[in-house]
Design a protein around this motif. Structure first.
Motif, PDB file in Angstrom:
ATOM      1  N   LYS A  10       0.734  -1.190  -0.066  1.00 21.58           N
ATOM      2  CA  LYS A  10       0.011   0.180   0.085  1.00 21.58           C
ATOM      3  C   LYS A  10       0.910   1.178  -0.101  1.00 21.58           C
ATOM      4  O   LYS A  10       0.590   2.403  -0.712  1.00 21.58           O
ATOM      5  N   ASN A  11       2.116   1.201   0.697  1.00 21.52           N
ATOM      6  CA  ASN A  11       2.982   2.307   0.652  1.00 21.52           C
ATOM      7  C   ASN A  11       3.540   2.575  -0.538  1.00 21.52           C
ATOM      8  O   ASN A  11       4.049   3.749  -0.760  1.00 21.52           O
ATOM      9  N   ASP A  12       3.548   1.752  -1.598  1.00 22.09           N
ATOM     10  CA  ASP A  12       3.952   2.062  -3.435  1.00 22.09           C
ATOM     11  C   ASP A  12       3.012   3.098  -3.837  1.00 22.09           C
ATOM     12  O   ASP A  12       3.344   3.516  -5.079  1.00 22.09           O
ATOM     13  N   PHE A  13       1.780   3.418  -3.253  1.00 25.45           N
ATOM     14  CA  PHE A  13       0.715   4.354  -4.136  1.00 25.45           C
ATOM     15  C   PHE A  13       0.431   5.522  -2.820  1.00 25.45           C
ATOM     16  O   PHE A  13       0.444   5.424  -1.852  1.00 25.45           O
ATOM     17  N   GLN A  14      -0.269   6.434  -3.441  1.00 26.04           N
ATOM     18  CA  GLN A  14      -0.684   7.550  -2.804  1.00 26.04           C
ATOM     19  C   GLN A  14      -2.281   7.542  -3.042  1.00 26.04           C
ATOM     20  O   GLN A  14      -2.801   7.437  -4.159  1.00 26.04           O
ATOM     21  N   SER A  15      -3.119   7.614  -1.776  1.00 29.02           N
ATOM     22  CA  SER A  15      -4.735   7.331  -1.760  1.00 29.02           C
ATOM     23  C   SER A  15      -5.092   8.879  -2.456  1.00 29.02           C
ATOM     24  O   SER A  15      -4.667   9.908  -1.645  1.00 29.02           O
ATOM     25  N   LEU A  16      -5.772   9.019  -3.392  1.00 30.07           N
ATOM     26  CA  LEU A  16      -6.417  10.432  -3.892  1.00 30.07           C
ATOM     27  C   LEU A  16      -7.785  10.453  -3.280  1.00 30.07           C
ATOM     28  O   LEU A  16      -7.931  11.475  -2.589  1.00 30.07           O
ATOM     29  N   TYR A  17      -8.704   9.815  -3.567  1.00 33.09           N
ATOM     30  CA  TYR A  17     -10.105   9.856  -3.202  1.00 33.09           C
ATOM     31  C   TYR A  17     -11.014   8.701  -3.182  1.00 33.09           C
ATOM     32  O   TYR A  17     -10.718   7.802  -4.012  1.00 33.09           O
ATOM     33  N   GLN A  31      -2.674   6.346  -6.933  1.00 34.31           N
ATOM     34  CA  GLN A  31      -1.353   6.649  -8.151  1.00 34.31           C
ATOM     35  C   GLN A  31      -0.383   6.031  -7.517  1.00 34.31           C
ATOM     36  O   GLN A  31       0.100   6.170  -6.336  1.00 34.31           O
ATOM     37  N   ALA A  32       0.279   5.700  -8.505  1.00 35.74           N
ATOM     38  CA  ALA A  32       1.695   5.025  -8.102  1.00 35.74           C
ATOM     39  C   ALA A  32       2.586   5.986  -7.723  1.00 35.74           C
ATOM     40  O   ALA A  32       2.786   7.027  -8.577  1.00 35.74           O
ATOM     41  N   LYS A  33       3.499   5.960  -6.609  1.00 37.24           N
ATOM     42  CA  LYS A  33       4.287   7.010  -6.360  1.00 37.24           C
ATOM     43  C   LYS A  33       5.407   7.082  -7.586  1.00 37.24           C
ATOM     44  O   LYS A  33       5.942   8.222  -7.741  1.00 37.24           O
ATOM     45  N   LYS A  34       5.829   5.845  -8.170  1.00 36.54           N
ATOM     46  CA  LYS A  34       7.061   5.738  -9.084  1.00 36.54           C
ATOM     47  C   LYS A  34       6.115   5.662 -10.575  1.00 36.54           C
ATOM     48  O   LYS A  34       5.750   4.509 -10.742  1.00 36.54           O
ATOM     49  N   GLY A  35       5.997   6.878 -10.898  1.00 30.66           N
ATOM     50  CA  GLY A  35       5.123   6.864 -12.223  1.00 30.66           C
ATOM     51  C   GLY A  35       3.775   7.558 -12.196  1.00 30.66           C
ATOM     52  O   GLY A  35       3.598   8.237 -11.260  1.00 30.66           O
ATOM     53  N   ALA A  40      -7.447   1.265  -9.302  1.00 35.82           N
ATOM     54  CA  ALA A  40      -8.440   1.278  -8.256  1.00 35.82           C
ATOM     55  C   ALA A  40      -7.868   0.470  -6.976  1.00 35.82           C
ATOM     56  O   ALA A  40      -7.341  -0.728  -7.375  1.00 35.82           O
ATOM     57  N   MET A  41      -8.118   0.728  -5.739  1.00 37.50           N
ATOM     58  CA  MET A  41      -7.796  -0.130  -4.531  1.00 37.50           C
ATOM     59  C   MET A  41      -9.208  -0.611  -3.805  1.00 37.50           C
ATOM     60  O   MET A  41      -9.506   0.565  -3.381  1.00 37.50           O
ATOM     61  N   LYS A  42      -9.207  -1.661  -3.676  1.00 37.12           N
ATOM     62  CA  LYS A  42     -10.554  -1.826  -2.745  1.00 37.12           C
ATOM     63  C   LYS A  42     -10.017  -2.304  -1.409  1.00 37.12           C
ATOM     64  O   LYS A  42      -8.889  -2.896  -1.246  1.00 37.12           O
ATOM     65  N   GLU A  43     -10.657  -1.450  -0.364  1.00 36.87           N
ATOM     66  CA  GLU A  43     -10.164  -1.599   0.862  1.00 36.87           C
ATOM     67  C   GLU A  43     -11.352  -2.377   1.550  1.00 36.87           C
ATOM     68  O   GLU A  43     -12.522  -1.884   1.666  1.00 36.87           O
ATOM     69  N   MET A  44     -11.278  -3.340   2.275  1.00 33.87           N
ATOM     70  CA  MET A  44     -12.200  -4.203   2.965  1.00 33.87           C
ATOM     71  C   MET A  44     -12.011  -4.249   4.539  1.00 33.87           C
ATOM     72  O   MET A  44     -10.787  -4.476   4.851  1.00 33.87           O
ATOM     73  N   LEU A  45     -13.004  -4.367   5.242  1.00 34.81           N
ATOM     74  CA  LEU A  45     -13.028  -4.344   6.494  1.00 34.81           C
ATOM     75  C   LEU A  45     -13.120  -5.905   7.035  1.00 34.81           C
ATOM     76  O   LEU A  45     -14.094  -6.476   6.560  1.00 34.81           O
ATOM     77  N   LYS A  46     -12.134  -6.406   7.456  1.00 35.31           N
ATOM     78  CA  LYS A  46     -12.030  -7.819   7.776  1.00 35.31           C
ATOM     79  C   LYS A  46     -13.192  -8.341   8.514  1.00 35.31           C
ATOM     80  O   LYS A  46     -13.936  -9.451   8.540  1.00 35.31           O
ATOM     81  N   ALA A  47     -13.427  -7.690   9.645  1.00 36.34           N
ATOM     82  CA  ALA A  47     -14.525  -8.119  10.575  1.00 36.34           C
ATOM     83  C   ALA A  47     -15.974  -7.985   9.799  1.00 36.34           C
ATOM     84  O   ALA A  47     -16.880  -8.757  10.210  1.00 36.34           O
ATOM     85  N   ARG A  48     -16.235  -7.237   8.873  1.00 36.86           N
ATOM     86  CA  ARG A  48     -17.241  -7.131   8.074  1.00 36.86           C
ATOM     87  C   ARG A  48     -17.659  -8.234   7.208  1.00 36.86           C
ATOM     88  O   ARG A  48     -18.609  -8.633   7.107  1.00 36.86           O
ATOM     89  N   VAL A  49     -16.482  -8.552   6.635  1.00 35.76           N
ATOM     90  CA  VAL A  49     -16.503  -9.787   5.688  1.00 35.76           C
ATOM     91  C   VAL A  49     -16.671 -10.917   6.458  1.00 35.76           C
ATOM     92  O   VAL A  49     -17.424 -11.747   6.174  1.00 35.76           O
ATOM     93  N   ILE A  50     -16.307 -11.048   7.711  1.00 38.23           N
ATOM     94  CA  ILE A  50     -16.279 -12.305   8.632  1.00 38.23           C
ATOM     95  C   ILE A  50     -18.017 -12.281   8.986  1.00 38.23           C
ATOM     96  O   ILE A  50     -18.716 -13.350   8.862  1.00 38.23           O
ATOM     97  N   ALA A  51     -18.372 -11.094   9.402  1.00 42.31           N
ATOM     98  CA  ALA A  51     -19.605 -11.071   9.969  1.00 42.31           C
ATOM     99  C   ALA A  51     -20.894 -11.490   9.029  1.00 42.31           C
ATOM    100  O   ALA A  51     -21.746 -12.036   9.476  1.00 42.31           O
ATOM    101  N   LYS A  52     -20.551 -10.929   7.665  1.00 39.69           N
ATOM    102  CA  LYS A  52     -21.259 -11.143   6.830  1.00 39.69           C
ATOM    103  C   LYS A  52     -21.173 -12.615   5.985  1.00 39.69           C
ATOM    104  O   LYS A  52     -21.792 -13.187   5.259  1.00 39.69           O
TER     105      LYS A  52
END
Length: 66
Positions: A10-17, A31-35, A40-52
């Motif tokens: 995740k540190n190789d990228f800059q989150s924009l919005y 956006q890639a920091k180098k280039g 698009a990056m999907k961020e999921m909450l592990k607890a929610r995935v397990i709960a559902k």
């Protein structure tokens, strides 16, 4: 830009919005920091995935996309 032997973090990228929200979390435009490529990056909450009880679906999606 990235080779298959390079570990990408995740540190190789800059989150924009946030470009979307779903039942498990958010999708970010990043956006890639180098280039100048955007991704698009999907961020999921592990607890929610397990709960559902959707662990199997999430693992299948990861296999499909990789």
């Amino acid at each position: 830009m990235f080779s298959m032997s390079t570990e990408i973090t995740k540190n190789d990228f800059q989150s924009l919005y946030v470009i979307g929200r779903g039942g498990f979390g958010k999708v970010w435009k990043i956006q890639a920091k180098k280039g100048e490529k955007y991704y698009a990056m999907k961020e999921m909450l592990k607890a929610r995935v397990i709960a559902k009880r959707s662990v199997h679906s999430v693992v299948n999606e990861k296999k499909f996309l990789s």
